[in-house]
Design a protein around this motif. Structure first.
Motif, PDB file in Angstrom:
ATOM      1  N   HIS A 128      -8.759 -10.566   0.681  1.00  0.00           N
ATOM      2  CA  HIS A 128      -7.320 -10.318   0.786  1.00  0.00           C
ATOM      3  C   HIS A 128      -6.988  -8.829   0.739  1.00  0.00           C
ATOM      4  O   HIS A 128      -6.126  -8.348   1.473  1.00  0.00           O
ATOM      5  N   GLY A 129      -7.660  -8.089  -0.132  1.00  0.00           N
ATOM      6  CA  GLY A 129      -7.374  -6.662  -0.237  1.00  0.00           C
ATOM      7  C   GLY A 129      -7.746  -5.887   1.016  1.00  0.00           C
ATOM      8  O   GLY A 129      -7.047  -4.948   1.402  1.00  0.00           O
ATOM      9  N   ASP A 130      -8.839  -6.301   1.670  1.00  0.00           N
ATOM     10  CA  ASP A 130      -9.309  -5.578   2.856  1.00  0.00           C
ATOM     11  C   ASP A 130      -8.470  -5.874   4.099  1.00  0.00           C
ATOM     12  O   ASP A 130      -8.338  -5.025   4.976  1.00  0.00           O
ATOM     13  N   ILE A 131      -7.930  -7.082   4.171  1.00  0.00           N
ATOM     14  CA  ILE A 131      -7.201  -7.477   5.376  1.00  0.00           C
ATOM     15  C   ILE A 131      -5.695  -7.506   5.156  1.00  0.00           C
ATOM     16  O   ILE A 131      -4.951  -7.935   6.043  1.00  0.00           O
ATOM     17  N   VAL A 179       0.993   4.768   4.061  1.00  0.00           N
ATOM     18  CA  VAL A 179       0.703   3.359   4.324  1.00  0.00           C
ATOM     19  C   VAL A 179       1.898   2.675   4.973  1.00  0.00           C
ATOM     20  O   VAL A 179       1.763   1.937   5.960  1.00  0.00           O
ATOM     21  N   SER A 180       3.099   2.909   4.438  1.00  0.00           N
ATOM     22  CA  SER A 180       4.300   2.266   4.985  1.00  0.00           C
ATOM     23  C   SER A 180       4.557   2.686   6.422  1.00  0.00           C
ATOM     24  O   SER A 180       4.923   1.869   7.272  1.00  0.00           O
ATOM     25  N   LEU A 181       4.380   3.974   6.722  1.00  0.00           N
ATOM     26  CA  LEU A 181       4.618   4.459   8.078  1.00  0.00           C
ATOM     27  C   LEU A 181       3.563   3.943   9.050  1.00  0.00           C
ATOM     28  O   LEU A 181       3.883   3.608  10.197  1.00  0.00           O
ATOM     29  N   ILE A 182       2.307   3.871   8.600  1.00  0.00           N
ATOM     30  CA  ILE A 182       1.256   3.336   9.472  1.00  0.00           C
ATOM     31  C   ILE A 182       1.554   1.881   9.821  1.00  0.00           C
ATOM     32  O   ILE A 182       1.478   1.476  10.988  1.00  0.00           O
ATOM     33  N   VAL A 183       1.905   1.094   8.818  1.00  0.00           N
ATOM     34  CA  VAL A 183       2.234  -0.314   9.060  1.00  0.00           C
ATOM     35  C   VAL A 183       3.444  -0.424   9.980  1.00  0.00           C
ATOM     36  O   VAL A 183       3.457  -1.231  10.926  1.00  0.00           O
ATOM     37  N   GLY A 184       4.469   0.396   9.734  1.00  0.00           N
ATOM     38  CA  GLY A 184       5.676   0.328  10.550  1.00  0.00           C
ATOM     39  C   GLY A 184       5.445   0.715  11.994  1.00  0.00           C
ATOM     40  O   GLY A 184       5.864   0.000  12.909  1.00  0.00           O
ATOM     41  N   VAL A 185       4.751   1.823  12.220  1.00  0.00           N
ATOM     42  CA  VAL A 185       4.534   2.308  13.587  1.00  0.00           C
ATOM     43  C   VAL A 185       3.653   1.346  14.377  1.00  0.00           C
ATOM     44  O   VAL A 185       3.958   1.000  15.532  1.00  0.00           O
ATOM     45  N   PHE A 210       6.900  -5.793  -2.357  1.00  0.00           N
ATOM     46  CA  PHE A 210       7.683  -5.979  -3.588  1.00  0.00           C
ATOM     47  C   PHE A 210       7.565  -7.404  -4.100  1.00  0.00           C
ATOM     48  O   PHE A 210       7.522  -7.644  -5.309  1.00  0.00           O
ATOM     49  N   LEU A 211       7.492  -8.364  -3.172  1.00  0.00           N
ATOM     50  CA  LEU A 211       7.370  -9.764  -3.560  1.00  0.00           C
ATOM     51  C   LEU A 211       5.940 -10.151  -3.931  1.00  0.00           C
ATOM     52  O   LEU A 211       5.700 -11.296  -4.325  1.00  0.00           O
ATOM     53  N   GLY A 212       4.998  -9.230  -3.758  1.00  0.00           N
ATOM     54  CA  GLY A 212       3.631  -9.491  -4.178  1.00  0.00           C
ATOM     55  C   GLY A 212       2.741 -10.090  -3.114  1.00  0.00           C
ATOM     56  O   GLY A 212       1.615 -10.499  -3.423  1.00  0.00           O
ATOM     57  N   VAL A 213       3.204 -10.170  -1.867  1.00  0.00           N
ATOM     58  CA  VAL A 213       2.388 -10.737  -0.785  1.00  0.00           C
ATOM     59  C   VAL A 213       2.087  -9.697   0.284  1.00  0.00           C
ATOM     60  O   VAL A 213       1.659 -10.052   1.379  1.00  0.00           O
ATOM     61  N   GLY A 214       2.293  -8.434  -0.047  1.00  0.00           N
ATOM     62  CA  GLY A 214       2.032  -7.368   0.910  1.00  0.00           C
ATOM     63  C   GLY A 214       0.777  -6.598   0.539  1.00  0.00           C
ATOM     64  O   GLY A 214      -0.290  -7.179   0.359  1.00  0.00           O
ATOM     65  N   MET A 215       0.917  -5.298   0.413  1.00  0.00           N
ATOM     66  CA  MET A 215      -0.228  -4.456   0.086  1.00  0.00           C
ATOM     67  C   MET A 215      -0.644  -4.677  -1.369  1.00  0.00           C
ATOM     68  O   MET A 215       0.205  -4.824  -2.243  1.00  0.00           O
ATOM     69  N   PRO A 216      -1.957  -4.682  -1.646  1.00  0.00           N
ATOM     70  CA  PRO A 216      -2.423  -4.846  -3.025  1.00  0.00           C
ATOM     71  C   PRO A 216      -2.138  -3.593  -3.846  1.00  0.00           C
ATOM     72  O   PRO A 216      -1.911  -2.509  -3.288  1.00  0.00           O
ATOM     73  N   PRO A 217      -2.153  -3.702  -5.179  1.00  0.00           N
ATOM     74  CA  PRO A 217      -1.842  -2.540  -6.033  1.00  0.00           C
ATOM     75  C   PRO A 217      -2.795  -1.365  -5.847  1.00  0.00           C
ATOM     76  O   PRO A 217      -2.411  -0.218  -6.071  1.00  0.00           O
ATOM     77  N   ASN A 218      -4.038  -1.623  -5.433  1.00  0.00           N
ATOM     78  CA  ASN A 218      -4.981  -0.520  -5.244  1.00  0.00           C
ATOM     79  C   ASN A 218      -4.791   0.206  -3.918  1.00  0.00           C
ATOM     80  O   ASN A 218      -5.494   1.159  -3.629  1.00  0.00           O
ATOM     81  N   GLN A 219      -3.843  -0.257  -3.077  1.00  0.00           N
ATOM     82  CA  GLN A 219      -3.485   0.422  -1.836  1.00  0.00           C
ATOM     83  C   GLN A 219      -1.973   0.640  -1.849  1.00  0.00           C
ATOM     84  O   GLN A 219      -1.220  -0.100  -1.222  1.00  0.00           O
ATOM     85  N   THR A 237       4.940  -1.585  -3.090  1.00  0.00           N
ATOM     86  CA  THR A 237       4.180  -1.839  -4.315  1.00  0.00           C
ATOM     87  C   THR A 237       4.601  -0.889  -5.432  1.00  0.00           C
ATOM     88  O   THR A 237       4.642  -1.277  -6.610  1.00  0.00           O
ATOM     89  N   LEU A 238       4.933   0.351  -5.089  1.00  0.00           N
ATOM     90  CA  LEU A 238       5.393   1.295  -6.101  1.00  0.00           C
ATOM     91  C   LEU A 238       6.725   0.853  -6.696  1.00  0.00           C
ATOM     92  O   LEU A 238       6.933   0.942  -7.916  1.00  0.00           O
TER      93      LEU A 238
END
Length: 296
Positions: A152-155, A86-92, A235-244, A249-250
């Protein structure tokens, strides 16, 4: 294989190690589904009786879970592999979008000039005055206020990509604008004008190929910043949801149990994030030197 570019790469052992590490992380994230021992999204794959297990080499560890488990009994290694993807997809994707937007605006600004140049550069200057994280938080918060709660979770991933894109295009635009100003007065551009080439063709077919070298360096270094920005937002809670799960998030979830003795839940995702940023920055530093004719 006899080029200066390849020679400089093979002469730097640190760069070769960083590139190999980066390639390994990219492959691990790309094939997370095939490499992960368990599927963290499958609730039947983990048991609460296996929760809070330390790494396998600890006295209370379980060989089934190499890096231990979290409070829900999920395998930390599987979570890291899926979070890395997920992190690499978002970054690239965010780096590509920032590069596409910034390079296009930079070429237009440098070649057209006048009020167009002034407008684009003033917008870039204004956005550079805002800290990256603060502006990303502002965009993310505004998007979450516009869209309904159940969306929010989907987008979430699209919001993060959009936020990082808006905070990263300025460096590309300023760099390409400066190079375009130098290239715009050269003979091949004048020849293209005499031949009747359109403005768009001159900008993107003649000038653009001659100004992309510094862009590659910026994009490489920007990738590390984009991954760190995504991790910070999560980490601040406004990024990826816990289920993704992403690395951010980890780290956020593991940080809550750090002082209760579950150090492995936050340590290994943090180490993975550090390795990504370090390897990308080392490769970017070498690329900057390798593409600089003065240093060759």
């Amino acid at each position: 294989m006899d080029s200066d570019f390849v020679y400089s790469f093979t002469q730097s052992k640190l760069t070769m190690f960083a590139a190999a590490l980066l390639l390994l992380l990219l492959l691990a994230g790309s094939f997370a589904t095939q490499l992960s021992p368990y599927n963290p999204f499958d609730t039947t794959a983990f048991d609460l009786l296996d929760s809070e297990l330390p790494p396998a080499w600890e006295s209370e560890g379980d060989p089934r879970f190499t890096l231990g488990t979290d409070i829900q009994g999920r395998d930390v290694l599987s979570l890291i592999l899926y979070g890395l993807r997920v992190s690499l997809i978002v970054g690239v994707i965010s780096v590509f979008c920032s590069m596409l937007l910034g390079v296009s605006l930079g070429v237009i600004s440098g070649y057209v000039g006048g009020k167009t140049d002034a407008l684009i550069m003033r917008v870039a200057d204004a956005m550079l005055s805002f800290p990256t994280i603060m502006f990303a938080l502002l965009v993310s918060g505004a998007a979450r206020g516009i869209f309904p709660q159940d969306m929010h979770g989907d987008i979430a991933v699209y919001i993060i990509i959009f936020s990082i894109t808006l905070t990263g295009w300025m460096q590309y635009a300023r760099t390409v604008r400066g190079s375009t100003l130098l290239e715009g007065n050269k003979e091949y551009v004048q020849a293209a004008k005499v031949m009747g080439s359109s403005t768009a063709r001159i900008m993107f077919q003649h000038i653009l190929p001659n100004v992309v070298s510094p862009v590659l360096v910026i994009a490489t270094l920007h990738l590390a910043l984009a991954v760190l920005t995504e991790a910070t937002l999560s980490f601040l809670g406004v990024g990826m949801p816990p289920n993704q799960p992403s690395l951010g998030t980890l780290i956020n979830e593991g940080n809550q149990y750090l002082f209760s003795g579950q150090w492995w839940v936050v340590a290994f995702p943090s180490l993975t994030l550090v390795l990504i940023a370090l390897s990308v920055n080392l490769v970017g530093d070498w690329l900057r030197d390798a593409l600089n004719p003065k240093l060759r």
